[in-house]
Design a protein around this motif. Structure first.
Motif, PDB file in Angstrom:
ATOM      1  N   ASN A 165       0.823  -1.210   0.000  1.00  0.00           N
ATOM      2  CA  ASN A 165       0.000   0.000   0.000  1.00  0.00           C
ATOM      3  C   ASN A 165       0.860   1.265   0.000  1.00  0.00           C
ATOM      4  N   GLN A 168       1.498   2.659  -4.002  1.00  0.00           N
ATOM      5  CA  GLN A 168       0.363   2.735  -4.896  1.00  0.00           C
ATOM      6  C   GLN A 168       0.087   4.173  -5.328  1.00  0.00           C
ATOM      7  N   ASP A 172      -5.866   4.665  -1.820  1.00  0.00           N
ATOM      8  CA  ASP A 172      -6.127   3.267  -1.492  1.00  0.00           C
ATOM      9  C   ASP A 172      -6.414   2.494  -2.770  1.00  0.00           C
ATOM     10  N   GLY A 173      -6.465   1.165  -2.660  1.00  0.00           N
ATOM     11  CA  GLY A 173      -6.717   0.325  -3.806  1.00  0.00           C
ATOM     12  C   GLY A 173      -8.126   0.490  -4.338  1.00  0.00           C
TER      13      GLY A 173
END
Length: 426
Positions: A165, A168, A172-173
């Protein structure tokens, strides 16, 4: 005199590196690159010290015989989130949140081939204490082609889930990744790098009940992943922070197989069903593809039954000279072994980014879509997001912000989500 001049040059180079190198290279690396020290001197200077610090990895403690090493680090993600809902019965939210606060331990014991890792997420102590302990495992390297993991780790499914994380492009994903990923589980996994990272594989058997949860049934989960890097080894990390000078491409696919137990409590109109003793993310997440169906009584509340689960994904990633792109497609199938009822879920995302200022300022865009149950019409969800990232010291210290619009086809409503985050990794 020569030694003093070398030390003075080293000091100047160290100051310049601290101010300008987003990756904060070690002094030994800088001296070697500038030709101040030879390869032999570099190896001697790089030998493990009893106490050291590596940016992004933490404080390093090494035994005098170099048979034991401990890295102690940490991660803090301080976040602000604004949720604006179009539906009247949803409460708008403006909140500050400690998204992740982790203590990171890793190192080796007896031999550098036997490594260990332990991560503890303090933010989960407040939210969900049972999930505070995350990756806790040992790995033994037989060779690059065969490494064995024992313990709890991320199920190697979904490129975006495997990617830390901290590396990235968005705060957030994707919500689609969150709906399909399994999360952490306890078991054994075989991993190998073939032909210097050209091909990588994972094959694991896990308890099947998810993070920090003991399995109560005779069924286990199985996971397989294969990755192909045709232009050379490509590490897991979104965006092209390294400003890669040659193009890199990665293609991957994962498969997951499990059987979960649906239980029934109560009778008549008050009867409810849930998945027993399972903390896998696709079951427990508020938008998990299987959990949503069970909670919505798609499988009914009259019969307790086993539900067989098959889940597959395919992914790709590419990066070159500050530009990057990646995407994933997910497919999941669940079948009630007694009722015969079938559920098929699918979804995917595509995102791209570009460093308008190399290694400093990145812009990114993402589109995601999911149909949580193709047997039911008009329940699809889509989302468009834009992001901006500013890197002060690479991923070790960065500021991120994103804003997105999530469209729910059922009811034709739109939700606006805006987030800002500061990340410190040490």
């Amino acid at each position: 005199m020569k030694k003093q001049a070398t030390l003075a040059m080293a000091g100047v180079l160290a100051v310049l590196a601290a101010g300008n190198d987003a990756q904060a290279k070690s002094l030994e690396d800088i001296l070697k690159e500038k030709g101040v020290i030879t390869e032999a001197e570099y190896k001697e200077a790089s030998k493990a010290k009893p106490f050291d610090y590596k940016l992004g990895k933490g404080f390093v403690f090494t035994s005098p015989d170099q048979k034991f090493q401990l890295l102690l680090g940490g991660q803090i993600q301080a976040q602000y989130e604004l949720d604006n809902y179009e539906v009247a019965n949803k409460q708008d939210v403006s909140q500050f949140n400690l998204r992740r606060v982790k203590t990171l331990l890793s190192g080796y014991a007896f031999t550098k081939d036997l490594t260990y890792k332990a991560t503890y997420n303090w933010s989960n102590v407040v939210k969900e204490n049972s999930k505070a302990m995350e990756e806790v495992n040992m790995k033994y390297r037989v060779a690059d082609e065969l490494q064995v993991m024992l313990g709890q780790e991320k199920i190697q499914y979904s490129r975006q889930w495997i990617t830390s994380n901290t590396a990235q492009q968005f705060v957030d994903g994707s919500f689609v990744r969150n709906a399909f990923m399994q999360g952490y589980d306890i078991g054994i996994n075989l991993h190998g790098d073939l032909w210097t990272g050209l091909v990588k594989y994972d094959a694991g058997i896990f308890g099947g009940a998810g993070q920090n949860t003991k399995n109560k049934t005779g069924d286990n989960a199985y996971n397989f992943r294969l990755t192909f890097n045709p232009l050379g080894d490509m590490k897991y990390g979104e965006g092209d922070l390294e400003n890669t000078q040659k193009p890199l491409v990665s293609l991957g696919s994962s498969y997951y197989l499990n059987t979960v137990k649906k239980t029934v409590t109560g009778t008549g109109a008050t009867a409810t069903s849930a998945v027993d003793n399972n903390s896998s993310n696709f079951v427990t997440d508020s938008n998990g593809w299987l959990g949503t169906a069970v909670k919505g009584k798609y499988f009914g509340t009259k019969v307790a039954e086993d539900i067989s689960v098959d889940s597959w994904e395919a992914d790709f990633a590419a990066k070159w000279r500050g530009a990057s792109m990646q995407g994933e497609y997910f497919w999941g199938k669940a079948v009630g072994e007694t009722s015969g009822k079938e559920l098929i879920a699918k979804g995917g995302y595509l995102q791209a980014g570009y460093f308008v200022i190399p290694q400093r300022l990145e812009l990114a865009l993402r589109y995601a879509w999911m149909d949580p149950n193709s047997q039911i019409g008009s329940d699809s969800i889509s989302e468009v997001q834009g992001a901006v990232n500013y890197f002060l010291y690479g991923n070790n210290l960065k500021i991120q912000g994103d804003v997105g619009n999530r469209h729910i086809y059922k009811g034709q409503v739109d939700d606006l989500v805006a987030r800002a985050q500061v990340q410190l990794l040490f």
